[in-house]
Design a protein around this motif. Structure first.
Motif, short mmCIF file in Angstrom:
data_model
loop_
_atom_site.label_atom_id
_atom_site.label_comp_id
_atom_site.label_asym_id
_atom_site.label_seq_id
_atom_site.Cartn_x
_atom_site.Cartn_y
_atom_site.Cartn_z
N THR A 171 25.92 17.25 -17.31
CA THR A 171 26.81 16.32 -16.60
C THR A 171 28.26 16.79 -16.69
O THR A 171 29.00 16.75 -15.71
N ARG A 427 23.04 14.71 -8.06
CA ARG A 427 22.27 13.68 -8.76
C ARG A 427 22.92 13.29 -10.08
O ARG A 427 22.27 13.20 -11.13
N SER A 429 25.07 10.44 -12.24
CA SER A 429 25.13 8.98 -12.28
C SER A 429 26.46 8.47 -11.74
O SER A 429 27.54 8.96 -12.12
N ARG A 431 27.66 5.59 -12.42
CA ARG A 431 28.33 4.93 -13.54
C ARG A 431 29.11 5.93 -14.38
O ARG A 431 30.23 5.65 -14.81
N GLU A 432 28.51 7.11 -14.64
CA GLU A 432 29.22 8.14 -15.41
C GLU A 432 30.50 8.56 -14.68
O GLU A 432 31.56 8.71 -15.29
#
Length: 462
Positions: A171, A427, A429, A431-432
């Motif tokens: 991420t 892909r 998140s 929210r992240e």
């Protein structure tokens, strides 16, 4: 039974459905209500759904199109303005280019070329992709194009360095590369859509647009370089990770490119050259991207598989069309100007010191972006610059340049189509990404805005 339970709507989705039904009934039962009110209801609903992520982004876009059309909120050319926008078709071309990079294996080859410079240390890899993203902005003027070009390279690089889906290292690398080519690049004049809208609006209102060097000197030292350093620090804090693993997928020595890879690399090189020189030839980056996409899609090109469109998700295409159309509706209905005017009426600009006025005008632009998205900010605020200059005693140029401080401080991902397209493609998140935006925005306001004001004052702009 468990499978059926999983298919049931969640409580948040039930709330979203109830809100959608309530707005639909309001629109259908009050056809004579002012346009400002009707448009405000739709815009408020969709911004709420996009900000929370309680419904898929593409589904909220379809809700927007459907409500506006069924209830006759605005003419079709306003409701579907997003499908006529260059930004939307740049997304489409970017999806094709990204799929071609994956299909031909060019992404793997590029990752193999970059990888040796980034192996051994997660910190080095993260800093490297952020700086790579920033450097690309000087050569490629389209933020959407840069992100869509980088996503397949970043995901392949994360795979080769051994970071699995869901791991913080993966991420961090992907978000770092995307944010590196996004947040600091508002300090480079042609690098993002809001910058270009500001340039066009300033020329229309004042007769002269900002030039490249003045814009760079005014914004890049703080909003470019210091924001890059801030982003690196935030990413290392929020996304700590283990060193790259030595796995079976570790980076091999770069091999010779295959014929399809060479063809695609040549095609992309021509595209980048055309993107870099768009000020000379005047062709929109979107249509350059579409020409590349057409070559990739052409039968026998060997750059895409059979039935290429079936392998592409159109989520981001619908989402960007919806976001652009929402901004067009906010402008058409006068809602954006009404909100900006209401905020200005409560701001004590007449008696404010320069530092306070700087903060209020920058904050106005930042908050307005939550309603009309980032490209809508300069379209609404720039015409107000001469009047605000009389109030503050500044030059109109100094007034409209505060918008850059505001729209470079992104509160939530939905405000910025390139960012949301990137996280959908990779892909990542929502929210992240929202957390990263909020943390970076807060630190920017606390640390970079005061430094930016001092820099402007030292340059004699205030």
């Amino acid at each position: 039974m468990p499978a059926a339970a999983k298919s049931l709507p969640t409580p948040r989705q039930w709330i979203s459905l109830a809100a959608t039904i309530a707005v639909t009934l309001f629109l259908l039962l009050t056809p004579g209500a002012p346009l400002l009110v009707r448009a405000g209801a739709v815009i408020g609903l969709c911004i709420g759904l996009w900000a929370t992520g309680w419904l898929p982004q593409w589904l909220t876009a379809l809700v927007f199109f459907t409500l506006c059309t069924v209830a006759g909120v605005a003419p079709a050319d306003i409701v579907f303005a997003g499908f006529g926008s260059a930004a939307t078709w740049l997304v489409f071309s970017g999806l094709i280019i990204g799929a071609a990079i994956q299909y031909t294996g060019l992404g793997t080859s590029l990752a193999q070329g970059v990888g040796p410079w980034l192996e051994g240390s997660y910190r080095r890899a993260l800093i490297g992709v952020i700086l790579l993203g920033l450097a690309m902005a000087f050569f490629m003027p389209s933020g959407m194009g840069r992100i869509l070009l980088m996503v397949p390279i970043l995901t392949t690089l994360a795979d080769h360095l051994g970071y699995e889906p869901g791991e913080r290292g993966r991420t961090g690398l992907i978000l770092g590369g995307m944010m590196g080519t996004f947040l600091p690049t508002y300090a480079i004049l042609p690098a993002n859509v809001p910058n270009n809208v500001l340039m066009g609006a300033a020329e229309a209102v004042l007769g002269t647009p900002p030039n490249y060097s003045d814009y760079l000197l005014l914004h890049f030292p703080v909003l470019g370089l210091l924001k890059t350093l801030l982003l690196i620090a935030v990413m290392l804090w929020l996304y700590p990770a283990h060193p790259p693993r030595q796995t079976t997928t570790t980076l091999d020595a770069p091999s010779r490119l295959s014929r399809p890879e060479l063809g695609l690399a040549g095609l992309l090189s021509v595209a980048v050259l055309l993107w870099m020189s768009d000020a000379w030839h005047g062709i929109s980056p979107a249509w350059i991207g579409m020409l590349v996409a057409l070559v990739c899609l052409f039968p026998g090109s060997r750059l895409m598989g059979q039935n290429p469109l079936q392998s592409i998700s159109f989520d981001s295409f619908l989402y960007v069309a919806g976001i652009v159309s929402l901004g067009a509706l906010a402008f058409h209905s006068g809602l954006g100007e009404r909100v900006a005017g209401s905020l200005l009426s409560v701001l004590p600009l007449h008696e404010a010191a320069d530092a306070a006025a700087f903060g209020m005008l920058s904050g106005l632009a930042m908050l307005l972006g939550t309603l009309v998205t980032l490209p809508g900010i300069p379209a609404i605020l720039t015409p107000m610059a001469p009047g605000l200059a009389n109030i503050t005693g500044w030059t109109p140029e100094a007034v409209y340049m505060t918008q850059v401080v505001g729209f470079s401080t992104v509160l939530l991902p939905y405000q910025a189509p390139p960012l949301i397209v990137g996280i959908l493609a990779a892909r990542i998140s929502l929210r992240e990404t929202a957390r990263l935006c909020l943390v970076t925005a807060l630190l920017s306001v606390l640390l970079l805005w005061p430094l930016n004001y001092l820099w402007w004052e030292w340059l004699g702009w205030l």
